[in-house]
Write an enzyme that holds these catalytic residues in place. Structure first.
Site, PDB file in Angstrom:
ATOM      1  N   GLY A 259       0.820  -1.205   0.000  1.00 19.02           N
ATOM      2  CA  GLY A 259       0.000   0.000   0.000  1.00 19.02           C
ATOM      3  C   GLY A 259       0.848   1.246   0.000  1.00 19.02           C
ATOM      4  N   GLY A 263       1.365   3.471   8.921  1.00 19.60           N
ATOM      5  CA  GLY A 263       1.306   4.614   9.827  1.00 19.60           C
ATOM      6  C   GLY A 263       0.833   4.138  11.179  1.00 19.60           C
ATOM      7  N   CYS A 266       1.915   3.040  16.520  1.00 23.28           N
ATOM      8  CA  CYS A 266       2.891   2.054  16.985  1.00 23.28           C
ATOM      9  C   CYS A 266       4.039   1.778  16.022  1.00 23.28           C
ATOM     10  CB  CYS A 266       2.177   0.742  17.294  1.00 23.28           C
ATOM     11  SG  CYS A 266       1.134   0.856  18.746  1.00 23.28           S
ATOM     12  N   LYS A 269       6.747   4.602  15.378  1.00 16.59           N
ATOM     13  CA  LYS A 269       7.494   5.022  16.577  1.00 16.59           C
ATOM     14  C   LYS A 269       8.267   3.853  17.200  1.00 16.59           C
ATOM     15  CE  LYS A 269       4.370   5.171  20.521  1.00 16.59           C
ATOM     16  NZ  LYS A 269       4.689   4.149  21.442  1.00 16.59           N
TER      17      LYS A 269
HETATM   18  C1  UDX Z   1      -0.201  -2.231  15.520  1.00  9.42           C
HETATM   19  C2  UDX Z   1       0.053  -3.709  15.862  1.00  9.42           C
HETATM   20  O1  UDX Z   1      -0.532  -4.538  14.875  1.00  9.42           O
HETATM   21  C3  UDX Z   1      -0.494  -4.036  17.221  1.00  9.42           C
HETATM   22  O2  UDX Z   1      -0.189  -5.366  17.558  1.00  9.42           O
HETATM   23  C4  UDX Z   1       0.159  -3.081  18.199  1.00  9.42           C
HETATM   24  O3  UDX Z   1      -0.140  -3.370  19.484  1.00  9.42           O
HETATM   25  C5  UDX Z   1      -0.180  -1.654  17.832  1.00  9.42           C
HETATM   26  O4  UDX Z   1       0.313  -1.400  16.529  1.00  9.42           O
HETATM   27  P1  UDX Z   1      -2.187  -0.740  14.609  1.00  9.42           P
HETATM   28  O5  UDX Z   1      -1.195   0.376  14.598  1.00  9.42           O
HETATM   29  O6  UDX Z   1      -3.507  -0.487  15.219  1.00  9.42           O
HETATM   30  O7  UDX Z   1      -1.596  -2.013  15.372  1.00  9.42           O
HETATM   31  O8  UDX Z   1      -2.459  -1.148  13.102  1.00  9.42           O
HETATM   32  P2  UDX Z   1      -2.085  -2.346  12.122  1.00  9.42           P
HETATM   33  O9  UDX Z   1      -3.334  -3.016  11.706  1.00  9.42           O
HETATM   34  O10 UDX Z   1      -1.031  -3.189  12.659  1.00  9.42           O
HETATM   35  O11 UDX Z   1      -1.553  -1.521  10.859  1.00  9.42           O
HETATM   36  C6  UDX Z   1      -0.427  -0.641  10.955  1.00  9.42           C
HETATM   37  C7  UDX Z   1      -0.165   0.022   9.624  1.00  9.42           C
HETATM   38  O12 UDX Z   1       0.304  -0.927   8.664  1.00  9.42           O
HETATM   39  C8  UDX Z   1      -1.395   0.673   8.982  1.00  9.42           C
HETATM   40  O13 UDX Z   1      -1.031   1.917   8.432  1.00  9.42           O
HETATM   41  C9  UDX Z   1      -1.806  -0.300   7.905  1.00  9.42           C
HETATM   42  O14 UDX Z   1      -2.467   0.351   6.841  1.00  9.42           O
HETATM   43  C10 UDX Z   1      -0.472  -0.858   7.485  1.00  9.42           C
HETATM   44  N1  UDX Z   1      -0.567  -2.208   6.922  1.00  9.42           N
HETATM   45  C11 UDX Z   1      -0.928  -3.267   7.705  1.00  9.42           C
HETATM   46  C12 UDX Z   1      -0.267  -2.415   5.584  1.00  9.42           C
HETATM   47  O15 UDX Z   1       0.072  -1.471   4.857  1.00  9.42           O
HETATM   48  N2  UDX Z   1      -0.340  -3.679   5.083  1.00  9.42           N
HETATM   49  C13 UDX Z   1      -0.695  -4.754   5.831  1.00  9.42           C
HETATM   50  O16 UDX Z   1      -0.725  -5.872   5.299  1.00  9.42           O
HETATM   51  C14 UDX Z   1      -1.002  -4.542   7.184  1.00  9.42           C
END
Ligand code: UDX
Length: 447
Positions: A259, A263, A266, A269
């Protein structure tokens, strides 16, 4: 177990609601009177699907309460959980202000009290923080000694925003880092009903597991993005390629969606913090450096695709769809919409933004000059191009013919593989997406 949860952000609120659901008696403490008030009224203090219902049910049953006074919450509890924020400082290092304050408050509550108490860090903190910062702060404020007057543990959260309740109810695993056996036992009493794998380790190991997990997932996404850019260049569809890759049980299908970059609160940072730790400890990570570099460039790939299709972006009306860092949240922290927005503006485009939940948050981030459309339709009306940054269900539900009917030029650049390319093209949409190469190219290509 009587539990005090300190911090009513999405982690604290979801943790509190699920612990209450599972039979514990929970008080959620947050100095922000609006958050505490919302919980008392049975409402969600942060946007998270299902959270309002879960809190309302728990409050109704008397299993969940809220207060602005953490000391009061801890006094009535056997175990307290620190769920406060650990925002990055300018240099990427962790700001432990809230962790220190919460530790002091727990200590104050324990001063002069008789019962044994366990302090649990759920906030994401670097290895060494619970033993080196939380523990001494509680000792100092309480006048008691860890290991005898109170216990200390680390219980990292792995909650994805937008899925946090499900992740809390049915985790893949629970990790507990504990100072001693009594501390471990106190935390495991919270999770008796869970059937998932359970791991007991040291305080620092539990802290490190959280970082290494997030850094690995971020790396997985970063790798998928690189493969996608290459696939597009050589005329292949990265989605098909990654489907084949993810079927290998050693790799697994999740977090391989290419993608516009990752962002959120978590991944960015945590990766920076781990990188800095490695540099400081003379065990630098080359991989994570590359992951961050790639993630900074990835949103510009979307802008490059738009420019390639439009020729020049100067004066073009571009609909930027999706401002939250991912769907089902209003969170804009580290959203890839910001670099995309800035690059489009810098190239002279007239940008109209739309998001079902994150519009005002994005305006606060990007500046008051941001033009926000009130609806998806309004954003598309008369646009020369639509750039999709968040794969909201609302976007996916829009019939492809709507793009053709509303836009001046039905050109869609999909940064999240939101749409079915065949359906879009059949309706007359000029459709480009991350990782989607043109087969004609690969057919012609010679190895
Ligand atoms: C993350 C961790 O997954 C979680 O375990 C932790 O405790 C907090 O951080 P979160 O930040 O809520 O969770 O979102 P997540 O679903 O993990 O996605 C993070 C980023 O990666 C998003 O911007 C998402 O769009 C991107 N992403 C995720 C992708 O681009 N491709 C994917 O296949 C999965």
């Amino acid at each position: 177990v009587r539990v005090a949860v300190l911090g009513a952000g999405y982690v604290g609120a979801c943790t509190a609601a699920v612990l209450a659901e599972q039979g514990h008696r929970v008080v959620l403490a947050d100095p922000d009177a609006r958050r505490a008030g919302a919980v008392r009224r049975g409402e969600a203090p942060a946007y998270e699907p299902g959270l309002g219902d879960a809190i309302a049910a728990a409050v109704r049953r008397g299993a969940l309460g809220a207060t602005t006074d953490p000391v009061e919450a801890v006094r009535g509890a056997e175990l307290s959980m620190l769920c406060v924020g650990t925002p990055p400082k300018r240099d990427g290092s962790q700001d432990l202000r809230f962790v220190k304050a919460a530790s002091r408050q727990v200590g104050q509550a324990l001063r002069g009290q008789r019962g044994w108490h366990c302090v649990v860090t759920k906030s994401t903190v670097l290895p060494g923080t619970t033993g080196g910062v939380v523990l001494p702060a509680v000792e100092k404020a309480s006048g008691r000694r860890a290991g005898d007057g109170f216990g200390v543990a680390v219980n990292p959260e792995f909650l994805r925003e937008g899925n946090a309740l499900e992740d809390a109810r049915a985790p893949d695993r629970v990790v507990v880092g504990a100072l001693d056996e009594a501390s471990a036992k106190a935390v495991w009493a919270l999770y008796e009903g869970l059937a998932c794998p359970k791991l007991t380790v040291s305080l620092g190991t539990a802290e490190m597991i959280k970082y290494a997990s997030n850094a690995f997932l971020a790396t997985k996404v970063g790798f998928a993005n690189e493969v996608a850019n290459l696939c597009r260049a050589i005329g292949l569809d990265a989605e098909e390629v990654m489907q084949g890759v993810g079927l290998d049980a050693r790799i697994g299908p999740r977090f391989l969606r290419a993608g516009a970059g990752f962002g959120g609160s978590c991944f960015p940072k945590d990766v920076v913090a781990l990188l800095r730790l490695g540099e400081r400890e003379r065990a630098p990570s080359r991989i994570l450096k590359a992951v961050l570099g790639g993630n900074a460039r990835q949103p510009l790939e979307v802008v490059r695709l738009a420019r390639a299709a439009l020729g020049s972006l100067e004066g073009k009306r571009v609909a930027l769809l999706g401002l939250a860092f991912k769907p089902d949240t209003d969170d804009v922290r580290e959203t890839r919409a910001l670099p995309i927005y800035r690059a489009l503006r810098a190239a002279g485009a007239r940008v109209v933004c739309y998001d079902p939940h994150a519009g005002s948050g994005f305006r606060a981030l990007a500046g008051s000059s941001v033009r926000l459309a009130a609806s998806l339709g309004e954003a598309l009306d008369g646009a020369d191009c639509a750039v999709v940054q968040t794969e909201w269900a609302e976007f996916r539900a829009l019939p492809p013919a709507e793009f053709v009917a509303r836009m001046r030029r039905p050109l869609v650049v999909d940064g999240r593989r939101t749409f079915d390319p065949k359906a879009m093209r059949a309706a007359g949409v000029e459709y480009h997406a991350i990782g989607l190469g043109e087969p004609a190219r690969s057919a012609r290509a010679r190895p």
